[in-house]
Design an enzyme around this catalytic site. Sequence first.
Site, mmCIF file in Angstrom:
data_model
loop_
_atom_site.group_PDB
_atom_site.id
_atom_site.type_symbol
_atom_site.label_atom_id
_atom_site.label_comp_id
_atom_site.label_asym_id
_atom_site.label_seq_id
_atom_site.Cartn_x
_atom_site.Cartn_y
_atom_site.Cartn_z
ATOM 1 N N GLU A 260 0.809 -1.211 0.000
ATOM 2 C CA GLU A 260 0.000 0.000 0.000
ATOM 3 C C GLU A 260 0.850 1.272 0.000
ATOM 4 O O GLU A 260 0.374 2.334 -0.387
ATOM 5 C CB GLU A 260 -0.979 -0.025 1.170
ATOM 6 C CG GLU A 260 -1.980 -1.165 1.024
ATOM 7 C CD GLU A 260 -3.090 -1.162 2.063
ATOM 8 O OE1 GLU A 260 -2.996 -0.399 3.041
ATOM 9 O OE2 GLU A 260 -4.051 -1.944 1.898
ATOM 10 N N HIS A 280 -8.012 1.621 0.954
ATOM 11 C CA HIS A 280 -8.215 1.018 2.280
ATOM 12 C C HIS A 280 -9.250 1.818 3.094
ATOM 13 O O HIS A 280 -8.970 2.303 4.193
ATOM 14 C CB HIS A 280 -6.896 0.934 3.032
ATOM 15 C CG HIS A 280 -6.862 -0.184 4.042
ATOM 16 N ND1 HIS A 280 -5.744 -0.915 4.311
ATOM 17 C CD2 HIS A 280 -7.830 -0.700 4.847
ATOM 18 C CE1 HIS A 280 -6.002 -1.825 5.243
ATOM 19 N NE2 HIS A 280 -7.278 -1.702 5.572
#
Length: 525
Positions: A260, A280
């Site tokens: 991420e 997310h």
Amino acid sequence: MAHVLITDKINDLAVNIVSKVADVDNLATMDEDKLCEIIGNYDAILIRSQTKITSKVIDAAKNIKIIARAGVGVDNIDVNAATKKGIIVVNSPDGNTHAAAEHTIAMMMAVSRNIPVADASIKQGLWERSKFTGVEVFNKNLGVIGFGKIGHHVANVAMALGMKVFVYDPFSNKEIVEKSRATYIENLDDFWPVCDYITIHTPKTNDTTNLINKDTIVKMKKGVRIINCARGGIVNENDLCEAIKEGLVAGCAIDVFEDEKNVANSPLLTLGNKAILTPHLGASTSEAQINVAVDVASQVADVLSGKDATSAINIPALKPGKLEPVKDYMELCENIAQIAAQITEGSIKQIAIDFSGKLASLDITPLEIAILKGVLSTNVTGVNYVNTPIIAKERGIEVKSTKTNNPNDNIMVKIVTDNNCIEVEGTLIAKGIKRITKIDKYITSIEPKEHMLLVPHTNKPNMVALVSTVVGANNVNISGMQVVQNFENKCVSNMIINVDEALNNEILEKITKIDGVIGAKCINL
């Protein structure tokens, strides 16, 4: 008065709650070095996902009694280091259940109805109705991997939309799933072909990493749509990207990524309107942020007031008088249970525990909880010493505990599933020195380590050399090994190998292909 540090923009309600029992400093997120400079002044810290509580920070935390994570995951906290220092780590396992489930449903609808790309089109002044024809979810089959609280809620909403829900979860119980009006499927080979949509709600473990990959995708129904709002790395992004380009998968909706921090490198960004991607956001609702803030702030206030935490990740909320006599065995019990859970196959029906020696005369409740936690944490997210008995009961797992009049201090854990029955035993040979003494049908005496490789094989020359060569060729060090014979079948032995790092599936496949090897399993404690 106690002194508490709050970082990462936690909701102000947390400040209000903790301020009743402590002085509070509400500061911006800071790096490791800056945090190390000031952490020694505090008795507790509340964080979200940005602040990293490393072993270095914990070493500098001279007075910290509790670390509170306003959310579910504790990947940004070195829990082992905190445990060794006697620091309680708490989270909020239920605060974002509805938020994560709702985001999953939203992502499913978005990938079905082309909502993001249609929105972008009309904002350009275009009117392209025919270009964005979607599909209905009504009467479609939704496959749910993981039937915890989030998966359960997703299933309920999906059924309300007229979907048929199929559940795969080896740690769930068929009766519980069917009571929810969903269909329970025992193995993945039967699960993949029936699903029009697949949504993931399981933690990332050794068994679930790359669970969806090129080999499993070819077993799925052509045109399946895949949603992942759980953890990055469960879906192999390269394999998913290729499958979408080849038309095997119609589209995906992904909220979590393998890396991420470097999401720009994800191949999924090249898929255009075939991929719905969000950063997310599963827990990113105002309500969820309030829920988790209030939850962890209340736990911090309770602990600083001498009460118990309700969601302790690492330290049981038990009275010292009950824990003290058996505390040396807590980690051993959890290790025994983790090993047993990782070598079983199928849905767990029963956990049988037996204590002998001096343990038979003690209150072994803390040890029973440690064993349950070890078993369940292998495949269930949000497990801690507080909620393990509840989770086991919810999943229909029968727990039996006995004491044996035997002079040797010994702990036995037997897991009975619908496919097999596995026993693992262990003991302490001295204070702090753990040994696993039995793994299924093999008598051994090996120290449980973070990464252990089990290689059952036929008895013939050169087997140890062949396996060791594969491990070493992949630059993995072997720190200990025992070769033990099956006490029921003298033609079979098992290499029990302690390695310095987890072995990936590629290495395990190479070992399995060695002539004479029956199988290879990496245990991660």
